[in-house]
Design a protein around this motif. Structure first.
Motif, PDB file in Angstrom:
ATOM      1  N   GLN A 246       0.821  -1.211   0.000  1.00 29.40           N
ATOM      2  CA  GLN A 246       0.000   0.000   0.000  1.00 29.40           C
ATOM      3  C   GLN A 246       0.853   1.258   0.000  1.00 29.40           C
ATOM      4  O   GLN A 246       0.424   2.307  -0.489  1.00 29.40           O
ATOM      5  N   LYS A 247       2.051   1.158   0.550  1.00 30.98           N
ATOM      6  CA  LYS A 247       2.952   2.305   0.615  1.00 30.98           C
ATOM      7  C   LYS A 247       3.824   2.440  -0.633  1.00 30.98           C
ATOM      8  O   LYS A 247       4.720   3.286  -0.680  1.00 30.98           O
ATOM      9  N   GLY A 248       3.583   1.605  -1.617  1.00 32.19           N
ATOM     10  CA  GLY A 248       4.280   1.777  -2.884  1.00 32.19           C
ATOM     11  C   GLY A 248       5.562   0.990  -3.041  1.00 32.19           C
ATOM     12  O   GLY A 248       6.312   1.226  -3.987  1.00 32.19           O
ATOM     13  N   PHE A 249       5.838   0.040  -2.152  1.00 38.00           N
ATOM     14  CA  PHE A 249       7.017  -0.803  -2.317  1.00 38.00           C
ATOM     15  C   PHE A 249       6.696  -1.936  -3.279  1.00 38.00           C
ATOM     16  O   PHE A 249       5.597  -2.505  -3.259  1.00 38.00           O
ATOM     17  N   GLY A 250       7.669  -2.289  -4.114  1.00 44.00           N
ATOM     18  CA  GLY A 250       7.489  -3.378  -5.065  1.00 44.00           C
ATOM     19  C   GLY A 250       7.364  -4.716  -4.364  1.00 44.00           C
ATOM     20  O   GLY A 250       7.711  -4.866  -3.184  1.00 44.00           O
ATOM     21  N   ALA A 251       6.883  -5.721  -5.120  1.00 41.27           N
ATOM     22  CA  ALA A 251       6.615  -7.034  -4.532  1.00 41.27           C
ATOM     23  C   ALA A 251       7.853  -7.656  -3.917  1.00 41.27           C
ATOM     24  O   ALA A 251       7.803  -8.236  -2.817  1.00 41.27           O
ATOM     25  N   SER A 252       8.984  -7.562  -4.586  1.00 43.00           N
ATOM     26  CA  SER A 252      10.209  -8.174  -4.081  1.00 43.00           C
ATOM     27  C   SER A 252      10.662  -7.532  -2.774  1.00 43.00           C
ATOM     28  O   SER A 252      11.004  -8.213  -1.805  1.00 43.00           O
ATOM     29  N   VAL A 253      10.652  -6.203  -2.743  1.00 42.91           N
ATOM     30  CA  VAL A 253      11.055  -5.482  -1.530  1.00 42.91           C
ATOM     31  C   VAL A 253      10.075  -5.762  -0.397  1.00 42.91           C
ATOM     32  O   VAL A 253      10.479  -6.050   0.742  1.00 42.91           O
ATOM     33  N   ALA A 254       8.778  -5.701  -0.685  1.00 44.98           N
ATOM     34  CA  ALA A 254       7.768  -5.920   0.340  1.00 44.98           C
ATOM     35  C   ALA A 254       7.868  -7.335   0.911  1.00 44.98           C
ATOM     36  O   ALA A 254       7.741  -7.540   2.133  1.00 44.98           O
ATOM     37  N   SER A 255       8.091  -8.309   0.042  1.00 47.04           N
ATOM     38  CA  SER A 255       8.192  -9.701   0.500  1.00 47.04           C
ATOM     39  C   SER A 255       9.408  -9.900   1.396  1.00 47.04           C
ATOM     40  O   SER A 255       9.318 -10.517   2.465  1.00 47.04           O
ATOM     41  N   THR A 256      10.545  -9.364   0.972  1.00 46.64           N
ATOM     42  CA  THR A 256      11.774  -9.519   1.763  1.00 46.64           C
ATOM     43  C   THR A 256      11.654  -8.833   3.114  1.00 46.64           C
ATOM     44  O   THR A 256      11.983  -9.411   4.162  1.00 46.64           O
ATOM     45  N   ALA A 257      11.186  -7.587   3.099  1.00 43.56           N
ATOM     46  CA  ALA A 257      11.080  -6.831   4.344  1.00 43.56           C
ATOM     47  C   ALA A 257      10.055  -7.455   5.291  1.00 43.56           C
ATOM     48  O   ALA A 257      10.267  -7.519   6.505  1.00 43.56           O
ATOM     49  N   ALA A 258       8.919  -7.912   4.746  1.00 46.54           N
ATOM     50  CA  ALA A 258       7.893  -8.532   5.583  1.00 46.54           C
ATOM     51  C   ALA A 258       8.431  -9.799   6.247  1.00 46.54           C
ATOM     52  O   ALA A 258       8.162 -10.059   7.427  1.00 46.54           O
ATOM     53  N   ARG A 259       9.196 -10.587   5.507  1.00 48.73           N
ATOM     54  CA  ARG A 259       9.777 -11.806   6.078  1.00 48.73           C
ATOM     55  C   ARG A 259      10.763 -11.482   7.188  1.00 48.73           C
ATOM     56  O   ARG A 259      10.698 -12.049   8.287  1.00 48.73           O
ATOM     57  N   ILE A 260      11.686 -10.549   6.910  1.00 45.35           N
ATOM     58  CA  ILE A 260      12.700 -10.198   7.913  1.00 45.35           C
ATOM     59  C   ILE A 260      12.038  -9.632   9.165  1.00 45.35           C
ATOM     60  O   ILE A 260      12.386  -9.993  10.297  1.00 45.35           O
ATOM     61  N   TRP A 261      11.083  -8.745   8.966  1.00 48.31           N
ATOM     62  CA  TRP A 261      10.430  -8.094  10.102  1.00 48.31           C
ATOM     63  C   TRP A 261       9.628  -9.084  10.939  1.00 48.31           C
ATOM     64  O   TRP A 261       9.709  -9.093  12.173  1.00 48.31           O
ATOM     65  N   SER A 262       8.844  -9.946  10.280  1.00 39.51           N
ATOM     66  CA  SER A 262       8.007 -10.893  11.014  1.00 39.51           C
ATOM     67  C   SER A 262       8.853 -11.936  11.750  1.00 39.51           C
ATOM     68  O   SER A 262       8.535 -12.330  12.883  1.00 39.51           O
ATOM     69  N   GLU A 263       9.945 -12.365  11.126  1.00 43.24           N
ATOM     70  CA  GLU A 263      10.831 -13.320  11.797  1.00 43.24           C
ATOM     71  C   GLU A 263      11.471 -12.697  13.021  1.00 43.24           C
ATOM     72  O   GLU A 263      11.652 -13.348  14.052  1.00 43.24           O
ATOM     73  N   GLY A 264      11.820 -11.412  12.907  1.00 37.44           N
ATOM     74  CA  GLY A 264      12.387 -10.713  14.069  1.00 37.44           C
ATOM     75  C   GLY A 264      11.382 -10.619  15.206  1.00 37.44           C
ATOM     76  O   GLY A 264      11.736 -10.756  16.386  1.00 37.44           O
ATOM     77  N   LYS A 265      10.119 -10.380  14.878  1.00 36.57           N
ATOM     78  CA  LYS A 265       9.089 -10.298  15.900  1.00 36.57           C
ATOM     79  C   LYS A 265       8.861 -11.654  16.580  1.00 36.57           C
ATOM     80  O   LYS A 265       8.605 -11.720  17.789  1.00 36.57           O
ATOM     81  N   GLU A 266       8.963 -12.728  15.819  1.00 38.40           N
ATOM     82  CA  GLU A 266       8.770 -14.067  16.386  1.00 38.40           C
ATOM     83  C   GLU A 266       9.863 -14.420  17.381  1.00 38.40           C
ATOM     84  O   GLU A 266       9.639 -15.190  18.323  1.00 38.40           O
ATOM     85  N   ARG A 267      11.072 -13.884  17.175  1.00 32.39           N
ATOM     86  CA  ARG A 267      12.183 -14.194  18.083  1.00 32.39           C
ATOM     87  C   ARG A 267      12.138 -13.364  19.363  1.00 32.39           C
ATOM     88  O   ARG A 267      12.873 -13.648  20.301  1.00 32.39           O
ATOM     89  N   GLN A 268      11.329 -12.321  19.372  1.00 36.78           N
ATOM     90  CA  GLN A 268      11.276 -11.452  20.543  1.00 36.78           C
ATOM     91  C   GLN A 268      10.469 -12.089  21.675  1.00 36.78           C
ATOM     92  O   GLN A 268       9.574 -12.868  21.457  1.00 36.78           O
TER      93      GLN A 268
END
Length: 242
Positions: A220-242
């Motif tokens: 929704q913020k205008g990031f391409g699919a590749s960037v959004a997918s990578t960032a979402a994975r990294i961010w969500s994995e970081g949250k799971e480890r917290q």
């Protein structure tokens, strides 16, 4: 700080000087229009935006109401002779140009959006075309300048490069008119991922499925699919480890 009237008078004097220049370029239908040099455009640009705080935001609407009333009165009495029609068209174009002048004093403007606004607010399409063409010719409006301002603004807001380019395209502007785009704006994959992660940290999605929610927010913020997918994975994995 100079008041609005002083700034507007200075701006009009600069426009008049540019339009009186012996250099000219061909506009629509072969009509000659003033062709500003880069120096002209830079001088004109310098007169615009330091003054925006001095403008009365209500004055613009007052002026527009007055112009609309004048238009209604002038058109209310039957079919005018050809000379009157021509004079009325010139008057419409002049009023439309003054409207552009007021808007440009407040902030940079895109030519396509200006034309649409003028027509939406009751100016004839021919008057809108003439006024926008004149504003482009004298450097009052410059789509490349507008695009650069928009790019820097959207990047500072955390928008993705793909969405920024799409926004410019919707205004009929190619992002390539911005000097240095995209290389000099740090919008390669790695930097885009870093900005996407920063956005998620500032405004984390609250849904149970964090990865999907993060992806949707970034898209929704205008990031391409590749960037959004990578960032979402990294961010969500970081949250799971917290």
């Amino acid at each position: 700080m100079p008041d609005a009237a002083e700034v507007r008078a200075r701006l009009r004097a600069q426009i008049a000087a540019i339009e009186a220049s012996p250099s000219a370029c061909k506009g629509d239908a072969g009509r000659e229009t003033p062709c500003p040099s880069p120096e002209d455009a830079q001088v004109l640009r310098g007169a615009l935006h330091p003054s925006c705080e001095a403008l009365d935001p209500l004055q613009e609407e007052d002026d527009l109401c007055a112009a609309s009333g004048s238009l209604a009165r002038s058109r209310g009495g039957g079919v005018p002779p050809a000379a009157s029609v021509e004079a009325l068209a010139a008057d419409d174009a002049e009023r439309a140009f003054r409207k552009i002048e007021r808007l440009a004093l407040a902030r940079e403007q895109a030519s396509a959006a200006l034309r649409a606004r003028l027509v939406r607010e009751g100016f004839p399409p021919e008057a809108a075309d003439a006024a926008v063409g004149r504003a482009l010719a004298c450097g009052l409006v410059n789509d490349a300048r507008y695009a650069e301002v928009l790019v820097r603004s959207r990047l500072s807001q955390g928008r993705g490069a793909q969405g920024i380019a799409a926004e410019l395209e919707s205004l009929g502007i190619d992002a390539s008119v911005v000097p240095g785009w995209p290389e000099e704006f740090a919008v390669d994959h790695e930097s885009e991922v870093a900005r996407a992660l920063a956005l998620l940290d500032r405004k984390p999605p609250r849904a149970k499925n964090k990865r999907d929610a993060a992806y949707r927010r970034l898209a929704q913020k205008g990031f391409g699919a590749s960037v959004a997918s990578t960032a979402a994975r990294i961010w969500s994995e970081g949250k799971e480890r917290q």
